[in-house]
Design a protein around this motif. Structure first.
Motif, PDB file in Angstrom:
ATOM      1  N   VAL A  20       0.958  -1.097  -0.388  1.00  0.00           N
ATOM      2  CA  VAL A  20       0.060   0.179   0.008  1.00  0.00           C
ATOM      3  C   VAL A  20       0.689   1.008  -0.314  1.00  0.00           C
ATOM      4  O   VAL A  20       2.118   1.703   0.693  1.00  0.00           O
ATOM      5  CB  VAL A  20      -0.818   0.346   1.283  1.00  0.00           C
ATOM      6  N   THR A  21       0.603   2.503  -0.495  1.00  0.00           N
ATOM      7  CA  THR A  21       1.194   3.589  -0.884  1.00  0.00           C
ATOM      8  C   THR A  21       0.583   4.638  -1.173  1.00  0.00           C
ATOM      9  O   THR A  21      -0.367   4.375  -1.764  1.00  0.00           O
ATOM     10  CB  THR A  21       2.396   3.044  -1.979  1.00  0.00           C
ATOM     11  N   GLY A  22       0.429   5.598  -0.733  1.00  0.00           N
ATOM     12  CA  GLY A  22       0.104   6.865  -0.792  1.00  0.00           C
ATOM     13  C   GLY A  22       0.523   8.201  -1.343  1.00  0.00           C
ATOM     14  O   GLY A  22       1.645   8.433  -1.602  1.00  0.00           O
ATOM     15  N   ARG A  23      -0.154   8.871  -1.778  1.00  0.00           N
ATOM     16  CA  ARG A  23      -0.132  10.281  -2.276  1.00  0.00           C
ATOM     17  C   ARG A  23      -0.810  11.505  -2.470  1.00  0.00           C
ATOM     18  O   ARG A  23      -1.661  11.673  -1.918  1.00  0.00           O
ATOM     19  CB  ARG A  23      -0.269  10.057  -3.731  1.00  0.00           C
ATOM     20  N   ILE A  24      -0.205  13.044  -1.708  1.00  0.00           N
ATOM     21  CA  ILE A  24      -0.994  13.695  -1.222  1.00  0.00           C
ATOM     22  C   ILE A  24      -0.411  14.776  -2.154  1.00  0.00           C
ATOM     23  O   ILE A  24       0.732  15.143  -2.408  1.00  0.00           O
ATOM     24  CB  ILE A  24      -0.735  14.098   0.001  1.00  0.00           C
ATOM     25  N   GLN A  25      -1.093  15.452  -3.596  1.00  0.00           N
ATOM     26  CA  GLN A  25      -0.992  16.289  -4.257  1.00  0.00           C
ATOM     27  C   GLN A  25      -1.946  17.380  -4.574  1.00  0.00           C
ATOM     28  O   GLN A  25      -2.955  17.005  -4.456  1.00  0.00           O
ATOM     29  CB  GLN A  25      -1.228  15.796  -5.918  1.00  0.00           C
ATOM     30  N   HIS A  26      -1.021  18.568  -4.150  1.00  0.00           N
ATOM     31  CA  HIS A  26      -2.063  19.745  -3.969  1.00  0.00           C
ATOM     32  C   HIS A  26      -2.921  19.608  -2.758  1.00  0.00           C
ATOM     33  O   HIS A  26      -4.776  19.659  -3.361  1.00  0.00           O
ATOM     34  CB  HIS A  26      -3.174  20.174  -5.205  1.00  0.00           C
ATOM     35  N   ASP A  27      -2.909  19.130  -1.438  1.00  0.00           N
ATOM     36  CA  ASP A  27      -3.663  18.788  -0.879  1.00  0.00           C
ATOM     37  C   ASP A  27      -4.747  17.310  -0.904  1.00  0.00           C
ATOM     38  O   ASP A  27      -5.647  17.616  -0.568  1.00  0.00           O
ATOM     39  CB  ASP A  27      -3.926  19.967  -0.529  1.00  0.00           C
ATOM     40  N   ILE A  28      -5.500  16.419  -1.840  1.00  0.00           N
ATOM     41  CA  ILE A  28      -5.966  16.073  -2.402  1.00  0.00           C
ATOM     42  C   ILE A  28      -4.746  14.236  -2.103  1.00  0.00           C
ATOM     43  O   ILE A  28      -4.039  14.170  -2.908  1.00  0.00           O
ATOM     44  CB  ILE A  28      -6.188  15.593  -3.831  1.00  0.00           C
ATOM     45  N   PRO A  29      -5.528  13.350  -1.161  1.00  0.00           N
ATOM     46  CA  PRO A  29      -4.746  12.385  -1.090  1.00  0.00           C
ATOM     47  C   PRO A  29      -5.375  11.304  -1.991  1.00  0.00           C
ATOM     48  O   PRO A  29      -6.249  11.217  -2.131  1.00  0.00           O
ATOM     49  CB  PRO A  29      -5.323  11.847   0.410  1.00  0.00           C
ATOM     50  N   SER A  30      -4.629  10.273  -1.616  1.00  0.00           N
ATOM     51  CA  SER A  30      -4.984   9.307  -2.861  1.00  0.00           C
ATOM     52  C   SER A  30      -4.249   8.237  -2.834  1.00  0.00           C
ATOM     53  O   SER A  30      -2.549   8.087  -1.735  1.00  0.00           O
ATOM     54  CB  SER A  30      -4.975   9.196  -4.437  1.00  0.00           C
TER      55      SER A  30
ATOM     56  N   GLU B 188       4.393   8.297   3.889  1.00  0.00           N
ATOM     57  CA  GLU B 188       4.613   8.719   2.890  1.00  0.00           C
ATOM     58  C   GLU B 188       5.430  10.639   2.794  1.00  0.00           C
ATOM     59  O   GLU B 188       5.594  11.042   2.205  1.00  0.00           O
ATOM     60  CB  GLU B 188       3.913   9.105   1.680  1.00  0.00           C
ATOM     61  N   ASP B 189       4.480  11.079   2.978  1.00  0.00           N
ATOM     62  CA  ASP B 189       4.231  12.687   3.223  1.00  0.00           C
ATOM     63  C   ASP B 189       3.811  12.822   4.477  1.00  0.00           C
ATOM     64  O   ASP B 189       2.508  14.163   4.617  1.00  0.00           O
ATOM     65  CB  ASP B 189       3.633  13.636   1.498  1.00  0.00           C
ATOM     66  N   TYR B 190       4.488  13.296   5.170  1.00  0.00           N
ATOM     67  CA  TYR B 190       4.162  14.003   6.495  1.00  0.00           C
ATOM     68  C   TYR B 190       3.939  15.447   6.678  1.00  0.00           C
ATOM     69  O   TYR B 190       2.991  15.858   7.133  1.00  0.00           O
ATOM     70  CB  TYR B 190       5.222  13.620   7.369  1.00  0.00           C
ATOM     71  N   LYS B 191       4.829  16.370   5.797  1.00  0.00           N
ATOM     72  CA  LYS B 191       4.622  17.667   6.028  1.00  0.00           C
ATOM     73  C   LYS B 191       2.963  17.662   5.060  1.00  0.00           C
ATOM     74  O   LYS B 191       1.476  18.692   5.553  1.00  0.00           O
ATOM     75  CB  LYS B 191       5.613  18.634   5.178  1.00  0.00           C
ATOM     76  N   ALA B 192       2.570  17.215   4.536  1.00  0.00           N
ATOM     77  CA  ALA B 192       1.396  17.225   3.327  1.00  0.00           C
ATOM     78  C   ALA B 192       0.885  16.865   4.465  1.00  0.00           C
ATOM     79  O   ALA B 192      -0.725  17.215   4.565  1.00  0.00           O
ATOM     80  CB  ALA B 192       1.269  16.997   2.124  1.00  0.00           C
ATOM     81  N   TRP B 193       0.461  15.642   4.675  1.00  0.00           N
ATOM     82  CA  TRP B 193      -0.670  14.871   6.040  1.00  0.00           C
ATOM     83  C   TRP B 193      -0.601  15.773   7.576  1.00  0.00           C
ATOM     84  O   TRP B 193      -2.526  16.199   7.728  1.00  0.00           O
ATOM     85  CB  TRP B 193       0.373  13.487   6.725  1.00  0.00           C
TER      86      TRP B 193
END
Length: 389
Positions: free
Chosen positions: A270-280, A346-351
C-alpha cells in the motif's frame, strides 16, 4: 559478612501461591446487564482434565458469573462464589458482549492494561447475537476445555480461510490509538440450541445441538462497535491488511460448472500520495494460486487457458475488494486499513496540512487497486473430460 547479609534478602517465596489454592481461568467474558457490568469466567476442573480416569458425571470446566458497578467490582464480587481465588494469567480468550461493545470498551481495556496479574497475549472476541455468558456456557466436542477450542478454531480459520483475525490486547490498544481510533475484532456466535449446549449431552451426540462458529469481523471506532463485516468482506479486509495465509476462490466456467482454486500466497503493498492537498492510495495485490477442483472440460496444458484463469480470478477478487473498500469508507467511515498512517509515512508535511480534515476526506478518498494473479500448480490431471448427458 556483606554477602551473607545480602543473601538473607534474596528469599523469593514469601508471596507464593500453590496451584491447589487457585482457580485457573481459561477464558472470561464481560456483558452489560442493565446498569451493571457482568463478568463470566470459565474455570478448569483439574480433577476432570488431568486424571486419566476422569469421572463421567463431572464437566471439564465450570462457569461463574457476578455483577458489579464496574468490571473491577464484578471481579472482586466473583470471589464470593468461587471456591478458590480466580487466577487470570492463563486466560486465552476474552469475550465482549455485543451490547457492551456498542456502549464502549474504554474502561474495560483500561483495567486489562493496568491489572498486574493479567497478560496481554489473550485474544479478544466479540459475541455476536448472543452474550459472552452464553458463549462461555457451551461445551465443545473433541476439546475438553471450550477456551482451547475457541483459540484453535480462531487460529485455524485465520490460516486456512482468512475470514478472521486474531487480535491480542496490545494490538487492539495500538489500533485504537491511531488517527481515527478504529479497529476490527473477530466475532463468535452460537448455532443451534444454546440451552442444550450447556449440558453434557452437547458432547455426547454425533451432531452437537449447539456449536460455536466464527463469523466476520466487528468494526470499532472510538472504542465503540459500529457494525459488522460479512465473511466475504472480512476476507477482503485481510487481503488488504496483508493477512491472508491461505484461502480459496470459486469461479464460473466459460460454459457450465465451477473452478475452485487454492490461494497459497498473497502479498499486499500500500502506497499513498498527496498532491495539491488531495490524498490518494494505491494498492498492489500479488496472488499465487493452485488449481484445486474443476467441474468443466478445460485443457490446463494450454498457456491461454492459464492466462484466462489468471485474468478471471484477478477480476473477481478486484471487484469484490472494491465493494468492500466502498463499504468501509462510506458506510462505516472507519479507517481500519490505516490509510491515514500510510499517507503520514509517505509525506508527513502534506499530511499535517490535511489531517484536520481527514474525517471528511476519507469517505471520498481515491483508492486504486491492482490485482495480479499467477497460477503456479495445476495438479497431475491437466485435461478433464466430462460425459455429456
Amino acid at each position: 559478612m556483606l554477602l551473607l547479609f545480602i543473601i538473607l534478602l534474596l528469599g523469593g517465596c514469601w508471596s507464593k501461591r500453590e496451584l491447589n489454592e487457585l482457580a485457573i481461568v481459561t477464558a472470561f467474558g464481560v456483558d452489560k446487564s442493565d446498569e451493571f457490568v457482568e463478568i463470566s469466567v470459565q474455570i478448569v476442573n483439574p480433577s476432570q482434565v488431568a486424571s486419566n480416569k476422569a469421572s463421567s458425571f463431572q464437566v471439564p470446566v465450570f462457569t461463574y458469573h457476578a455483577k458489579g458497578k464496574s468490571l473491577f467490582d464484578a471481579m472482586r464480587k466473583l470471589t464470593t462464589l468461587t471456591p478458590r481465588k480466580p487466577y487470570y494469567s492463563h486466560a486465552q480468550i476474552i469475550i465482549i458482549g455485543e451490547e457492551l461493545a456498542k456502549e464502549g470498551m474504554n474502561s474495560i481495556l483500561d483495567l486489562l492494561q493496568r491489572d498486574p496479574e493479567g497478560r496481554s497475549e489473550f485474544n479478544i472476541i466479540i459475541a455476536h447475537e448472543s452474550t459472552a455468558q452464553e458463549i462461555l456456557s457451551i461445551l465443545t466436542p473433541l476439546e475438553d476445555i471450550p477456551a482451547s477450542k475457541l483459540f484453535k478454531s480462531l487460529k485455524d480459520t485465520e490460516a486456512t480461510w482468512g475470514t478472521t483475525e486474531s487480535v491480542i490486547l496490545d494490538d487492539l490498544v495500538q489500533s485504537l490509538g491511531h488517527i481515527d481510533n478504529s479497529a476490527v475484532l473477530p466475532t463468535i456466535q452460537i448455532h443451534g440450541d444454546a440451552d442444550a449446549g450447556k449440558s453434557s449431552s452437547n458432547v455426547e451426540k454425533i451432531k452437537s445441538p449447539a456449536q460455536l462458529q466464527y463469523g466476520g469481523l466487528a468494526v470499532f471506532k472510538n472504542y465503540k462497535l459500529i457494525g459488522f463485516l460479512t465473511e466475504e468482506e472480512s476476507r477482503n479486509y485481510n487481503f488488504l491488511h496483508n493477512n491472508i495465509k491461505s484461502t480459496f476462490e470459486t469461479l464460473a466456467c466459460p460454459e457450465q460448472g465451477k473452478i475452485s482454486t487454492e490461494i497459497i500466497q498473497s502479498s499486499t503493498k500500500v502506497t499513498g500520495r498527496i498532491q495539491h492537498d488531495i490524498p490518494s492510495i494505491t494498492i498492489q495485490l500479488d496472488i499465487e494460486q493452485n488449481v484445486a477442483e474443476i467441474s468443466c472440460p478445460l485443457d490446463l496444458t494450454k498457456p491461454e487457458t492459464i492466462d484466462a484463469l489468471n485474468k478471471a480470478t484477478s477480476k473477481q477478487i478486484k471487484e469484490s475488494i472494491e465493494r468492500t473498500i466502498q463499504t468501509i469508507q462510506q458506510t462505516y467511515q472507519a479507517d481500519i486499513l490505516k490509510f491515514g498512517e500510510v499517507l503520514h509515512r509517505e509525506d508527513y508535511k502534506a499530511w499535517n496540512r490535511i489531517k484536520k480534515d481527514w474525517s471528511t476526506l476519507y469517505p471520498e478518498l481515491e483508492v486504486n487497486l491492482v490485482v495480479d494473479v499467477q497460477t503456479k500448480g495445476v495438479g497431475t490431471a491437466t485435461k478433464l473430460k466430462l460425459n455429456k448427458k
